[in-house]
Scaffold this motif. Structure first.
Motif, PDB file in Angstrom:
ATOM      1  N   VAL A  80       0.840  -1.198   0.000  1.00  0.00           N
ATOM      2  CA  VAL A  80       0.000   0.000   0.000  1.00  0.00           C
ATOM      3  C   VAL A  80       0.875   1.248   0.000  1.00  0.00           C
ATOM      4  CG1 VAL A  80      -1.677   1.339   1.320  1.00  0.00           C
ATOM      5  CG2 VAL A  80      -1.965  -1.136   1.100  1.00  0.00           C
ATOM      6  N   VAL A  81       1.918   1.253   0.832  1.00  0.00           N
ATOM      7  CA  VAL A  81       2.834   2.394   0.870  1.00  0.00           C
ATOM      8  C   VAL A  81       3.530   2.562  -0.480  1.00  0.00           C
ATOM      9  CG1 VAL A  81       4.935   3.316   1.932  1.00  0.00           C
ATOM     10  CG2 VAL A  81       3.159   2.297   3.358  1.00  0.00           C
ATOM     11  N   LEU A  82       3.954   1.446  -1.087  1.00  0.00           N
ATOM     12  CA  LEU A  82       4.595   1.512  -2.398  1.00  0.00           C
ATOM     13  C   LEU A  82       3.636   2.086  -3.432  1.00  0.00           C
ATOM     14  CD1 LEU A  82       6.847   0.840  -4.438  1.00  0.00           C
ATOM     15  CD2 LEU A  82       5.849  -1.462  -4.630  1.00  0.00           C
ATOM     16  N   ALA A  83       2.396   1.604  -3.441  1.00  0.00           N
ATOM     17  CA  ALA A  83       1.413   2.106  -4.401  1.00  0.00           C
ATOM     18  C   ALA A  83       1.156   3.593  -4.202  1.00  0.00           C
ATOM     19  CB  ALA A  83       0.107   1.319  -4.277  1.00  0.00           C
ATOM     20  N   LEU A  84       1.030   4.015  -2.937  1.00  0.00           N
ATOM     21  CA  LEU A  84       0.829   5.437  -2.655  1.00  0.00           C
ATOM     22  C   LEU A  84       2.008   6.256  -3.155  1.00  0.00           C
ATOM     23  CD1 LEU A  84      -0.641   5.372   0.971  1.00  0.00           C
ATOM     24  CD2 LEU A  84      -1.865   5.894  -1.149  1.00  0.00           C
ATOM     25  N   ALA A  85       3.226   5.774  -2.898  1.00  0.00           N
ATOM     26  CA  ALA A  85       4.423   6.513  -3.319  1.00  0.00           C
ATOM     27  C   ALA A  85       4.466   6.662  -4.835  1.00  0.00           C
ATOM     28  CB  ALA A  85       5.673   5.806  -2.808  1.00  0.00           C
ATOM     29  N   LEU A  86       4.157   5.588  -5.569  1.00  0.00           N
ATOM     30  CA  LEU A  86       4.198   5.655  -7.025  1.00  0.00           C
ATOM     31  C   LEU A  86       3.107   6.564  -7.577  1.00  0.00           C
ATOM     32  CD1 LEU A  86       4.883   1.901  -7.888  1.00  0.00           C
ATOM     33  CD2 LEU A  86       6.493   3.816  -8.070  1.00  0.00           C
ATOM     34  N   LEU A  87       1.899   6.419  -7.054  1.00  0.00           N
ATOM     35  CA  LEU A  87       0.791   7.231  -7.566  1.00  0.00           C
ATOM     36  C   LEU A  87       0.988   8.709  -7.239  1.00  0.00           C
ATOM     37  CD1 LEU A  87      -2.182   4.864  -6.647  1.00  0.00           C
ATOM     38  CD2 LEU A  87      -1.225   5.276  -8.925  1.00  0.00           C
ATOM     39  N   LEU A  88       1.343   9.006  -5.993  1.00  0.00           N
ATOM     40  CA  LEU A  88       1.600  10.393  -5.624  1.00  0.00           C
ATOM     41  C   LEU A  88       2.857  10.917  -6.300  1.00  0.00           C
ATOM     42  CD1 LEU A  88       0.811  10.062  -1.808  1.00  0.00           C
ATOM     43  CD2 LEU A  88      -0.592  11.259  -3.496  1.00  0.00           C
ATOM     44  N   GLY A  89       3.840  10.022  -6.514  1.00  0.00           N
ATOM     45  CA  GLY A  89       5.095  10.422  -7.125  1.00  0.00           C
ATOM     46  C   GLY A  89       4.965  10.806  -8.583  1.00  0.00           C
ATOM     47  N   LEU A  90       3.862  10.425  -9.237  1.00  0.00           N
ATOM     48  CA  LEU A  90       3.656  10.855 -10.621  1.00  0.00           C
ATOM     49  C   LEU A  90       3.624  12.378 -10.741  1.00  0.00           C
ATOM     50  CD1 LEU A  90       0.951   8.319 -11.832  1.00  0.00           C
ATOM     51  CD2 LEU A  90       3.221   8.609 -12.823  1.00  0.00           C
ATOM     52  N   GLN A  91       3.153  13.055  -9.691  1.00  0.00           N
ATOM     53  CA  GLN A  91       3.060  14.510  -9.781  1.00  0.00           C
ATOM     54  C   GLN A  91       4.445  15.168  -9.835  1.00  0.00           C
ATOM     55  OE1 GLN A  91       0.380  16.274  -6.945  1.00  0.00           O
ATOM     56  NE2 GLN A  91       0.748  18.351  -7.676  1.00  0.00           N
ATOM     57  N   PRO A  92       5.387  14.880  -8.907  1.00  0.00           N
ATOM     58  CA  PRO A  92       6.710  15.482  -9.062  1.00  0.00           C
ATOM     59  C   PRO A  92       7.449  15.005 -10.306  1.00  0.00           C
ATOM     60  CG  PRO A  92       6.726  13.892  -7.262  1.00  0.00           C
ATOM     61  CD  PRO A  92       5.289  14.115  -7.643  1.00  0.00           C
ATOM     62  N   VAL A  93       7.192  13.764 -10.742  1.00  0.00           N
ATOM     63  CA  VAL A  93       7.812  13.310 -11.985  1.00  0.00           C
ATOM     64  C   VAL A  93       7.330  14.169 -13.154  1.00  0.00           C
ATOM     65  CG1 VAL A  93       7.822  11.421 -13.665  1.00  0.00           C
ATOM     66  CG2 VAL A  93       8.279  10.951 -11.269  1.00  0.00           C
ATOM     67  N   ALA A  94       6.029  14.451 -13.191  1.00  0.00           N
ATOM     68  CA  ALA A  94       5.471  15.238 -14.293  1.00  0.00           C
ATOM     69  C   ALA A  94       5.917  16.693 -14.262  1.00  0.00           C
ATOM     70  CB  ALA A  94       3.949  15.165 -14.261  1.00  0.00           C
ATOM     71  N   THR A  95       6.360  17.182 -13.097  1.00  0.00           N
ATOM     72  CA  THR A  95       6.774  18.582 -12.983  1.00  0.00           C
ATOM     73  C   THR A  95       8.292  18.704 -12.833  1.00  0.00           C
ATOM     74  OG1 THR A  95       6.287  18.512 -10.589  1.00  0.00           O
ATOM     75  CG2 THR A  95       4.566  19.351 -12.055  1.00  0.00           C
ATOM     76  N   ASP A  96       8.856  18.081 -11.802  1.00  0.00           N
ATOM     77  CA  ASP A  96      10.277  18.287 -11.479  1.00  0.00           C
ATOM     78  C   ASP A  96      11.206  17.758 -12.564  1.00  0.00           C
ATOM     79  OD1 ASP A  96       8.864  18.862  -9.193  1.00  0.00           O
ATOM     80  OD2 ASP A  96      10.258  17.891  -7.830  1.00  0.00           O
ATOM     81  N   LEU A  97      10.843  16.627 -13.201  1.00  0.00           N
ATOM     82  CA  LEU A  97      11.772  15.982 -14.111  1.00  0.00           C
ATOM     83  C   LEU A  97      12.032  16.838 -15.348  1.00  0.00           C
ATOM     84  CD1 LEU A  97      11.881  12.179 -14.698  1.00  0.00           C
ATOM     85  CD2 LEU A  97      12.398  13.727 -16.562  1.00  0.00           C
ATOM     86  N   TYR A  98      11.045  17.611 -15.782  1.00  0.00           N
ATOM     87  CA  TYR A  98      11.251  18.401 -16.992  1.00  0.00           C
ATOM     88  C   TYR A  98      11.674  19.846 -16.696  1.00  0.00           C
ATOM     89  CZ  TYR A  98       7.338  21.743 -17.566  1.00  0.00           C
ATOM     90  OH  TYR A  98       6.495  22.819 -17.469  1.00  0.00           O
ATOM     91  N   LEU A  99      11.662  20.260 -15.411  1.00  0.00           N
ATOM     92  CA  LEU A  99      11.989  21.646 -15.095  1.00  0.00           C
ATOM     93  C   LEU A  99      13.392  22.058 -15.552  1.00  0.00           C
ATOM     94  CD1 LEU A  99      10.389  22.318 -11.590  1.00  0.00           C
ATOM     95  CD2 LEU A  99       9.697  23.211 -13.812  1.00  0.00           C
ATOM     96  N   PRO A 100      14.438  21.208 -15.358  1.00  0.00           N
ATOM     97  CA  PRO A 100      15.755  21.630 -15.848  1.00  0.00           C
ATOM     98  C   PRO A 100      15.776  21.850 -17.360  1.00  0.00           C
ATOM     99  CG  PRO A 100      15.991  19.830 -14.281  1.00  0.00           C
ATOM    100  CD  PRO A 100      14.526  19.947 -14.595  1.00  0.00           C
ATOM    101  N   ALA A 101      14.881  21.198 -18.090  1.00  0.00           N
ATOM    102  CA  ALA A 101      14.842  21.348 -19.549  1.00  0.00           C
ATOM    103  C   ALA A 101      13.941  22.489 -20.003  1.00  0.00           C
ATOM    104  CB  ALA A 101      14.360  20.039 -20.185  1.00  0.00           C
ATOM    105  N   LEU A 102      13.248  23.144 -19.076  1.00  0.00           N
ATOM    106  CA  LEU A 102      12.262  24.155 -19.465  1.00  0.00           C
ATOM    107  C   LEU A 102      12.887  25.335 -20.208  1.00  0.00           C
ATOM    108  CD1 LEU A 102       9.275  24.796 -19.412  1.00  0.00           C
ATOM    109  CD2 LEU A 102       9.562  25.795 -17.142  1.00  0.00           C
ATOM    110  N   PRO A 103      13.992  25.920 -19.739  1.00  0.00           N
ATOM    111  CA  PRO A 103      14.597  27.000 -20.540  1.00  0.00           C
ATOM    112  C   PRO A 103      15.034  26.532 -21.927  1.00  0.00           C
ATOM    113  CG  PRO A 103      15.439  27.049 -18.288  1.00  0.00           C
ATOM    114  CD  PRO A 103      14.675  25.760 -18.440  1.00  0.00           C
ATOM    115  N   ALA A 104      15.559  25.291 -22.024  1.00  0.00           N
ATOM    116  CA  ALA A 104      16.042  24.790 -23.316  1.00  0.00           C
ATOM    117  C   ALA A 104      14.895  24.565 -24.293  1.00  0.00           C
ATOM    118  CB  ALA A 104      16.824  23.496 -23.113  1.00  0.00           C
ATOM    119  N   LEU A 105      13.798  23.985 -23.833  1.00  0.00           N
ATOM    120  CA  LEU A 105      12.678  23.750 -24.761  1.00  0.00           C
ATOM    121  C   LEU A 105      12.012  25.065 -25.149  1.00  0.00           C
ATOM    122  CD1 LEU A 105       9.487  23.797 -23.502  1.00  0.00           C
ATOM    123  CD2 LEU A 105      10.407  21.882 -22.211  1.00  0.00           C
ATOM    124  N   THR A 106      12.046  26.056 -24.250  1.00  0.00           N
ATOM    125  CA  THR A 106      11.517  27.378 -24.588  1.00  0.00           C
ATOM    126  C   THR A 106      12.318  27.987 -25.732  1.00  0.00           C
ATOM    127  OG1 THR A 106      10.842  27.694 -22.280  1.00  0.00           O
ATOM    128  CG2 THR A 106      10.939  29.647 -23.668  1.00  0.00           C
TER     129      THR A 106
END
Length: 424
Positions: free
Chosen positions: A19-45
């Motif tokens: 249950v803890v693993l499932a919660l971590a993965l499901l909740l972790g989708l949000q920082p993955v969708a935001t944090d992972l691409y942030l370093p690339a944001l100036p470059a893609l702009t």
């Protein structure tokens, strides 16, 4: 002839560890969708030749769609269960991630990111509702804290991985990695997750019941207290997410990899906050734990804001105070997210959805303001003030919510069921 069995599988088939693993993965989708691409944001702009305001829309459009979609996913999950909604949402998330990586224009990217946000809403909404399905309020806060510790670990890896992949393979690789994480999460949910809704509500999608539920939830003082607390805390985090890549890379001169390492340390401080949360809950209870975190939010935000107003414009003048804010964020989020749904055991999906909508609409408004405030930023130009003033504002609001609303209404009993939901 006996009655047919309930469509809900026995949630006891899932161990607490899973249950803890499932919660971590499901909740972790949000920082993955935001944090992972942030370093690339100036470059893609730069790659699309787009304006700063358009770049901000790749984040704010995702979050607005994320918030609004939960108002649909919540009642659907109360009616049909969490598992089918998770499978549909995760499948759409993976497809949208691939579309984002293959986008030919900034407009296409914004569209795919909006679809990605709508799919993300199913995962995060269900995660919050699952905690209420399985656990009583006090225990739910501790389990949510453990799941959010896992989110912190995922966030620790996201920004450095995004910076490294963007430096080595280009910004499209960072967007594609988001889809890889979503595919792994989908596979694990499909393989092992069991339904947690024991008695789906057949009336959950009826318009009259929907309106009655929304009003009942919105009027409940405990919901308002914890939803506003979680919103204020997330508002500070979102301000950092939306502005920090441009502030650190274009104003303060860090490389994308260095920026990823800064984000890594922020995630470590957040993990520390979730661990501290579990210890304080045992000793102090929810309301006093939140009050301690309110003091940390106020101290971090005010220190950052005052240093910036004094003309101190450096990496450490931003980073060190924000550590305090992130420790507090690691306390406010498990308490706020579990507390907002606690009074509604029969409508946990709807309550989770409404809380999520409030958080994301607030984030969208903040992102729009930041995009306007930072529109003239270029390499070596700009100011830290939009970032620092924003976090200062949210730190003050966190403290006010913790010391007033949660203090007064944090232990309210469960809301009574509306008459319509008890009809045969």
């Amino acid at each position: 002839m006996s009655a047919p069995p309930s469509p809900a599988a026995d949630p006891a088939a899932m161990s607490p560890g899973f249950v803890v693993l499932a919660l971590a993965l499901l909740l972790g989708l949000q920082p993955v969708a935001t944090d992972l691409y942030l370093p690339a944001l100036p470059a893609l702009t730069t790659g699309f030749g787009a304006a700063m305001s358009q770049a901000q829309l790749t984040l704010t459009a995702l979050l607005l769609a994320f918030g609004v979609s939960q108002m649909v996913w919540g009642p659907l999950s109360d009616r049909f269960g969490r598992r089918p909604i998770l499978l549909i949402g995760l499948g759409a998330f993976v497809a949208a991630s691939v579309g984002s990586a293959l986008a030919d224009s900034m407009e296409q990217l914004i569209g795919w990111r909006a679809l990605q946000g709508a799919a993300l809403g199913a995962a995060v909404m269900c995660a919050r509702a699952i905690v209420r399905d399985l656990y009583a309020p006090a225990e739910g806060a501790r389990f949510m804290s453990r799941g959010l510790t896992g989110l912190g670990v995922i966030a620790c890896c996201s920004a450095p991985l995004g910076g490294l992949s963007s430096d080595l393979l280009g910004w499209r690789a960072a967007l594609l990695l988001i889809g890889v994480f979503g595919a792994v999460t989908l596979a694990i949910v499909a393989w092992r997750f069991r339904e947690t809704v024991r008695q789906p509500n057949p009336q959950a999608l009826q318009p009259r019941v929907l309106i009655t539920n929304w009003l009942r939830i919105a009027r409940h003082p405990t919901f308002r207290a914890y939803a506003l607390l979680a919103t204020a805390s997330y508002g500070g985090l979102f301000t950092y997410l939306a502005a920090s890549s441009f502030v650190f890379i274009q104003v303060l001169g860090l490389s994308k990899t260095q920026y990823g390492l800064v984000m890594f340390t922020m995630s470590l401080s957040y993990i520390g906050g979730t661990v501290l949360c579990r210890r304080l809950l045992t000793r102090l209870g929810v309301r006093r734990t939140v009050a301690v975190a309110g003091a940390l939010s106020l101290a971090g935000g005010s220190t950052m804001g005052l240093l910036a107003l004094a003309g101190v414009q450096s990496v450490w003048a931003v980073v060190l105070p924000f550590y305090l804010f992130m420790v507090a964020h690691g306390i406010h989020q498990p308490c706020g997210q579990s507390g907002a749904v606690a009074p509604f055991p029969q409508s946990a999906g709807a309550a989770s959805a409404l809380a999520g909508l409030v958080m994301m609409v607030t984030a969208f408004a903040m992102g729009s303001w930041l995009g306007h405030s930072m529109a003239s930023f270029g390499p070596g130009q700009g100011s830290v003030l939009p970032l620092t003033n924003g976090i200062w504002f949210w730190g003050v609001l966190c403290a006010l919510c913790a010391w007033t609303l949660v203090r007064r209404h944090g232990d309210a009993p469960a809301a009574p069921l509306p008459a319509a939901s008890t009809a045969p």
